[in-house]
Design an enzyme around this catalytic site. Structure first.
Site, PDB file in Angstrom:
ATOM      1  N   LYS A 260       0.841  -1.195   0.000  1.00 43.80           N
ATOM      2  CA  LYS A 260       0.000   0.000   0.000  1.00 43.80           C
ATOM      3  C   LYS A 260       0.880   1.249   0.000  1.00 43.80           C
ATOM      4  O   LYS A 260       1.733   1.409   0.869  1.00 43.80           O
ATOM      5  CB  LYS A 260      -0.934   0.001   1.222  1.00 43.80           C
ATOM      6  N   ASP A 265      -2.810  10.132   3.837  1.00 39.57           N
ATOM      7  CA  ASP A 265      -4.214   9.743   3.899  1.00 39.57           C
ATOM      8  C   ASP A 265      -4.974  10.709   4.811  1.00 39.57           C
ATOM      9  O   ASP A 265      -4.959  10.575   6.025  1.00 39.57           O
ATOM     10  CB  ASP A 265      -4.322   8.302   4.432  1.00 39.57           C
ATOM     11  N   LYS A 272     -10.573  12.367   8.192  1.00 35.60           N
ATOM     12  CA  LYS A 272     -10.131  11.880   9.499  1.00 35.60           C
ATOM     13  C   LYS A 272     -10.139  13.034  10.496  1.00 35.60           C
ATOM     14  O   LYS A 272      -9.786  14.150  10.139  1.00 35.60           O
ATOM     15  CB  LYS A 272      -8.692  11.366   9.407  1.00 35.60           C
ATOM     16  N   ASP A 283       1.361   6.072   5.728  1.00 37.46           N
ATOM     17  CA  ASP A 283       0.407   5.178   5.071  1.00 37.46           C
ATOM     18  C   ASP A 283       1.000   4.523   3.808  1.00 37.46           C
ATOM     19  O   ASP A 283       0.293   3.833   3.080  1.00 37.46           O
ATOM     20  CB  ASP A 283      -0.891   5.937   4.746  1.00 37.46           C
ATOM     21  N   ASP A 342     -12.323   7.056   3.274  1.00 37.19           N
ATOM     22  CA  ASP A 342     -11.167   6.736   4.112  1.00 37.19           C
ATOM     23  C   ASP A 342     -10.800   5.248   4.022  1.00 37.19           C
ATOM     24  O   ASP A 342      -9.735   4.845   4.473  1.00 37.19           O
ATOM     25  CB  ASP A 342     -11.463   7.128   5.563  1.00 37.19           C
ATOM     26  N   GLU A 344      -9.631   3.725   1.605  1.00 36.40           N
ATOM     27  CA  GLU A 344      -9.044   3.908   0.275  1.00 36.40           C
ATOM     28  C   GLU A 344      -7.959   2.882  -0.041  1.00 36.40           C
ATOM     29  O   GLU A 344      -7.756   2.538  -1.209  1.00 36.40           O
ATOM     30  CB  GLU A 344      -8.468   5.328   0.161  1.00 36.40           C
ATOM     31  N   ARG A 346      -7.693  -0.319   0.352  1.00 37.34           N
ATOM     32  CA  ARG A 346      -8.156  -1.531  -0.326  1.00 37.34           C
ATOM     33  C   ARG A 346      -8.451  -1.275  -1.795  1.00 37.34           C
ATOM     34  O   ARG A 346      -8.310  -2.169  -2.632  1.00 37.34           O
ATOM     35  CB  ARG A 346      -9.375  -2.098   0.419  1.00 37.34           C
TER      36      ARG A 346
END
Ligand code: BES
Ligand code: MG
Ligand code: ZN
Length: 492
Positions: A260, A265, A272, A283, A342, A344, A346
């Protein structure tokens, strides 16, 4: 830092680390003369010092008009020692020596450790280089003290295996520190483009090949899930493809590592809250882990074939950003209702995984990602969650975890929870609700692995530390590099 094994104690030793078993005698120890023995005895008595596991202390003495630092360190019972314990004991010894401004450190283990020689050398080097790491490039006047050399005192043993271990431990640690450097880099510097540049630099330096796909190509490939996540950012997403063929004859055995790579993020429109956002430069910890792993396996020249894929993007808010409620078509053709921007990670992973299987013809796939807060809630910061559809491959990962000391815990890939991902308007929705978030995230990804052997590692808890301890410095841990390198090694 020089790290070696030596059979001779030089005349003057600036710092001596004395590692000893609990309740063991000081009689007849090699490298310990009568004078040192007497000083140890009196210090131990005066301080009531025990050599139980992890206990440490130090004193200085004058030796022919020169100052000598003695660091005492307990291992508890030799029989209870394992590589993880030794790694952490060593690391704390180096930290102590460092805080005492030592330059040359001699290490005396007063007993024959119940650990094989290669592993002994490995954890020696690893502990030294990992504990010495500090991300200080943005501190104008940081005068860091560094230990110059560590010498392990051994008299009788054949040093060949230990030396091999030292070499290997160095490679593991350097690759981990490479990953740490990338994760620690703030998001104003590290964006999808610069992440690709970092990967390029590593490819050149360590000897694996690399290809970067930019916007036009991603559009042609129909990687709309990855593109959707990156839409809100000024810097376009990138697909980073790294290849290493250490076993070109076995063309059918290709392992894909998918990391990833969210360089930041914000959560997107499902924003968030402030405190949850502060650490989100990390992230891309999964991406850093696969880049570091490529560096390590190329240096070790492992006989494996690996393709590593990163869908790099930045999850931002803007007039271009994707929205809750959007329905996107993934590269695989499955449609996804975005109920939370959020979730995101995946979305980027499934396009990268589909690319790995369809375009690179990977035979199995492992993804590694800072994916869910739920994994952190369940396991805290010491374990990564793992889920897999293949028990024998997972078993190999567990052994790699024991070897590397990077701890994992299996979560159930519970098929009935797929129900939670059903959408009224698309093939899938990107969140499964408040329960079992780590599992539903994995099940979502599992929809895209085409029944190929697959391992999913959620490193959200382990990617960074806010406390300095043992091998861990402040910030990025570089988690995954040592685990995946160990795994690939067992697959040679
Ligand atoms: N990057 C986060 C996961 C994360 C959380 C990493 C904490 C490191 C520490 C991920 O993109 C995320 O936001 N996940 C959501 C998913 C949810 C909306 C289903 C989460 O865990 O809250
Ligand atoms: Mg998120
Ligand atoms: Zn994320």
């Amino acid at each position: 830092m020089k790290i070696d094994v030596t059979r001779k104690l030089p005349e003057h030793v600036e710092t001596l680390v004395f590692i000893h078993e609990e309740d063991a005698s000081l009689e007849g120890l090699e490298f310990v003369d009568e004078e040192l023995k007497a000083e140890l005895e009196s210090y131990i008595k005066a301080e009531n010092f025990s050599f139980s596991y992890g206990k440490m202390s130090s004193f200085t003495r004058m030796l022919s008009k020169k100052r000598q630092v003695i660091i005492l360190c307990g291992v508890g019972k030799n029989a209870d020692l394992n590589s993880s314990r030794l790694r952490s004991i060593f690391a704390n010894c180096w930290r102590k020596a460092n805080s005492l401004k030592s330059h040359q450190v001699y290490v005396l283990m007063s007993f024959e450790p119940v650990i094989n020689d290669v592993i002994l050398g490995h954890v020696l080097a690893e502990s030294a280089l990992l504990s010495a790491y500090k991300f200080n490039k943005y501190i104008s006047s940081d005068e860091v003290h560094e230990i110059e050399s560590i010498h392990l005192l051994l008299s009788t043993k054949n040093t060949r295996h230990i030396n091999r271990g030292i070499l290997e431990g160095r490679i593991y640690a350097e690759a981990t520190n490479l990953a740490r450097d990338m994760v620690n880099e703030p998001a104003n510097i590290m964006n999808p483009e610069s992440l690709a540049d970092h990967a390029k630099k590593a490819a050149l330096q360590y000897g694996f090949s690399i290809e970067i796909h930019s916007m036009d190509k991603l559009k042609r490939l129909k990687m709309d899930a990855l593109l959707a996540v990156g839409k809100g950012s000024k810097v376009d997403p990138r697909l980073i493809i790294m290849r290493y063929s250490g076993n070109p004859d076995k063309k059918n055995q290709l392992t894909a590592l998918v990391g990833k790579g969210l360089t930041f993020d914000t959560g997107g429109y499902s924003l968030k809250p402030g405190p949850s956002m502060v650490n989100m430069k990390s992230d891309m910890g999964g991406a850093a882990a696969v880049i570091g792993t490529m560096a390590a396996i190329a240096t070790l020249k492992l006989k494996v074939n690996v393709v590593a894929i990163i869908g790099a993007a930045e999850n931002m808010v803007s007039g271009e950003a994707y929205r809750p409620g959007d329905i996107i078509t993934s590269m695989a053709g499955k449609t996804i209702e975005v109920l939370n921007t959020d979730a995101e990670g995946r979305l980027t992973l499934i396009d990268a995984i589909h690319y790995a299987l369809e375009k690179e013809k990977a035979d199995r796939v492992l993804d590694i990602a800072t994916l869910t807060g739920a994994a952190v809630a369940a396991l805290g910061h010491d374990f990564s969650a793992v889920l897999s559809n293949n028990s024998s491959w997972l078993h190999q990962l567990k052994e790699a975890s024991d070897f590397s000391g990077e701890m994992i815990w299996e979560m159930p890939l519970h098929e009935p929870y797929k129900e939670l991902l059903k959408s009224e308007v698309a093939d899938l929705k990107n969140i499964g609700g408040p329960l079992a978030g780590c599992i539903t995230a994995a099940l979502f990804i599992g929809e895209f692995v085409q029944d190929k052997p697959w391992i999913h590692i959620d490193i959200a808890g382990q990617a960074t530390k806010d406390k300095i301890n043992g091998i861990y410095s402040y910030g990025a841990t570089g988690v995954g590099v040592r685990l995946l390198t160990s795994l690939l090694r067992s697959m040679e």
